[in-house]
Write a protein that holds these residues in place. Structure first.
Motif, PDB file in Angstrom:
ATOM      1  N   TYR A  11       0.841  -1.199   0.000  1.00  0.00           N
ATOM      2  CA  TYR A  11       0.000   0.000   0.000  1.00  0.00           C
ATOM      3  C   TYR A  11       0.878   1.251   0.000  1.00  0.00           C
ATOM      4  CZ  TYR A  11      -3.500  -3.411   1.287  1.00  0.00           C
ATOM      5  OH  TYR A  11      -4.311  -4.505   1.295  1.00  0.00           O
ATOM      6  N   ARG A 138      -2.070  -5.470   7.958  1.00  0.00           N
ATOM      7  CA  ARG A 138      -3.023  -4.717   7.154  1.00  0.00           C
ATOM      8  C   ARG A 138      -3.625  -5.588   6.043  1.00  0.00           C
ATOM      9  NH1 ARG A 138      -1.934   1.369   5.252  1.00  0.00           N
ATOM     10  NH2 ARG A 138      -3.407   1.491   3.548  1.00  0.00           N
ATOM     11  N   GLN A 142      -7.547  -6.426   5.574  1.00  0.00           N
ATOM     12  CA  GLN A 142      -8.218  -6.129   4.301  1.00  0.00           C
ATOM     13  C   GLN A 142      -8.897  -7.364   3.721  1.00  0.00           C
ATOM     14  OE1 GLN A 142      -8.282  -3.270   2.319  1.00  0.00           O
ATOM     15  NE2 GLN A 142      -7.077  -1.910   3.597  1.00  0.00           N
ATOM     16  N   SER A 149     -13.557  -4.929  -1.821  1.00  0.00           N
ATOM     17  CA  SER A 149     -12.557  -3.870  -1.834  1.00  0.00           C
ATOM     18  C   SER A 149     -11.429  -4.197  -2.813  1.00  0.00           C
ATOM     19  CB  SER A 149     -11.993  -3.668  -0.431  1.00  0.00           C
ATOM     20  OG  SER A 149     -11.405  -4.877   0.006  1.00  0.00           O
TER      21      SER A 149
END
Lengths: 165, 195
Positions: A11, A138, A142, A149
């Motif tokens: 990310y 993370r 997610q 998403s």
């Protein structure tokens, strides 16, 4: 830590943190080029004089190198060799494993020294490992939240076919 | 496994060409390399012996274009086919997203194909993959040779899972891009499922 089966997802935020850490290491170790590679051979980030370097090939060969030495290690009953060092006439390569999954590669010449590189790499490795732990957490969050998403959930067959036209 | 980079908006996938010695894995990659535009490919790396036999692997990075704003990059690898390079073969399978099995259609290589396929299954298992689940296609290469085994026979023995199978002649390039397309499609479809 990320398992061997999970995709590596990067990310923006973590990418920035990693880039900053590499820049800092580049400065403090007085080296020429630094890059970070996934154990599967994917280049994650690079810093320094990369303009004339084929970083994709370097990444793949580095991963092959680590894999081959890892194989050697197992044969003699070691878990892994966590540091590799290649000495050339002008340039040298220092390769180390960070957090069990990623490979940190430092290319340096006579402006630096093996001792300095080792020292700085040690510190930077700890910081990088922290970022990758955050990243793993993370990714897990997610993937456990709604799958919508993912930008790939909506890929159509047409999208894939279009790649080949 | 695949590497999804939101920062640079890229998807990277790893495809491995597997098969018995001299079946044409490197020739497949060489043809792709020769026929791909310069801006879509990187340097092809061959770690080979002096007699041009693959020693560790061949590597070819390809950029296929964009999907939903993400650049798709495929890293193609071959393994050394010769039986005694098994330790190296295992290493190449690390983090693989899709496998192409290149079978040598020649009658006298029949057993070598079966042995190599079994070896693939074992080596995948060792890396935590299941040949019955991973994106997988089979290429029957060297169809141009007079001693080629009929496709039905090869298919019956090598393709129990009924995955896509393609006929090819890698030296002329016939079926090479079709094979690449078939595996790329399976890999991307797998990615879509969140695999």
């Amino acid at each position: 830590m990320l398992g061997p089966q999970s995709s590596l997802v990067m990310y923006d935020e973590e990418f920035q943190r990693i880039s900053q850490l590499l820049e800092k290491l580049l400065r403090e170790s007085n080296s020429k080029v630094i890059f970070l590679v996934d154990k599967n051979g994917q280049l994650i980030a690079a810093s320094g004089e990369t303009a004339n370097l084929d970083t994709t090939s370097l990444a793949s060969l580095t991963a092959g190198n680590i894999a081959a030495t890892g194989g050697l290690a197992k044969l003699i009953g070691e878990k892994e060799f966590s540091i590799l060092f290649h000495e050339g006439e002008k340039d040298n390569i220092h390769i180390s494993i960070v957090g069990g999954r990623v490979i940190l590669v430092v290319i340096f010449d006579q402006r630096s020294s093996l001792g300095l590189v080792r020292l700085r790499v040690k510190k930077a490795s700890n910081d990088l490992a922290t970022v990758f732990e955050d990243l793993a957490r993370r990714s897990q969050e997610q993937s456990s939240s709604s799958s919508s998403s993912s930008p790939f959930a909506e890929i159509t067959d047409d999208d894939i076919d279009n790649l080949f036209n | 496994m695949s590497f999804i980079n939101y920062a640079s908006r890229e998807i990277n996938c790893k495809i491995v060409y597997y098969g018995p010695g001299l079946c044409g894995k490197t020739t497949n990659l060489q043809f792709i390399y020769d026929k791909t535009a310069n801006d879509a490919k990187g340097k092809m790396i061959s770690l080979a012996t002096e007699t041009e036999r693959t020693l560790f692997f061949d590597f070819l990075p390809l950029a296929l274009g964009e999907i939903r704003g993400f650049k798709t990059r495929f890293h193609l690898y071959t393994v050394p086919g010769q039986v005694f390079y098994d330790a190296s073969r295992k290493l190449i399978l690390k983090g693989v997203d899709g496998v192409v099995f290149v079978a040598d259609s020649q009658e006298e290589r029949f057993d070598a194909n079966i042995e190599s396929l079994e070896n693939l299954r074992d080596n995948l298992e060792e890396q935590g993959f299941d040949l019955d689940k991973i994106p997988f296609v089979i290429q029957f290469n060297k169809r141009d040779l007079p001693n080629a085994t009929p496709v039905e026979e090869l298919s019956k023995l090598l393709n129990e899972r009924s995955v896509p199978e393609l006929e090819a002649c890698a030296t002329t390039g016939e079926g090479v891009f079709e094979t690449l397309k078939a595996i790329a499609k399976l890999v991307l479809t797998d990615l879509k499922k969140g695999g």
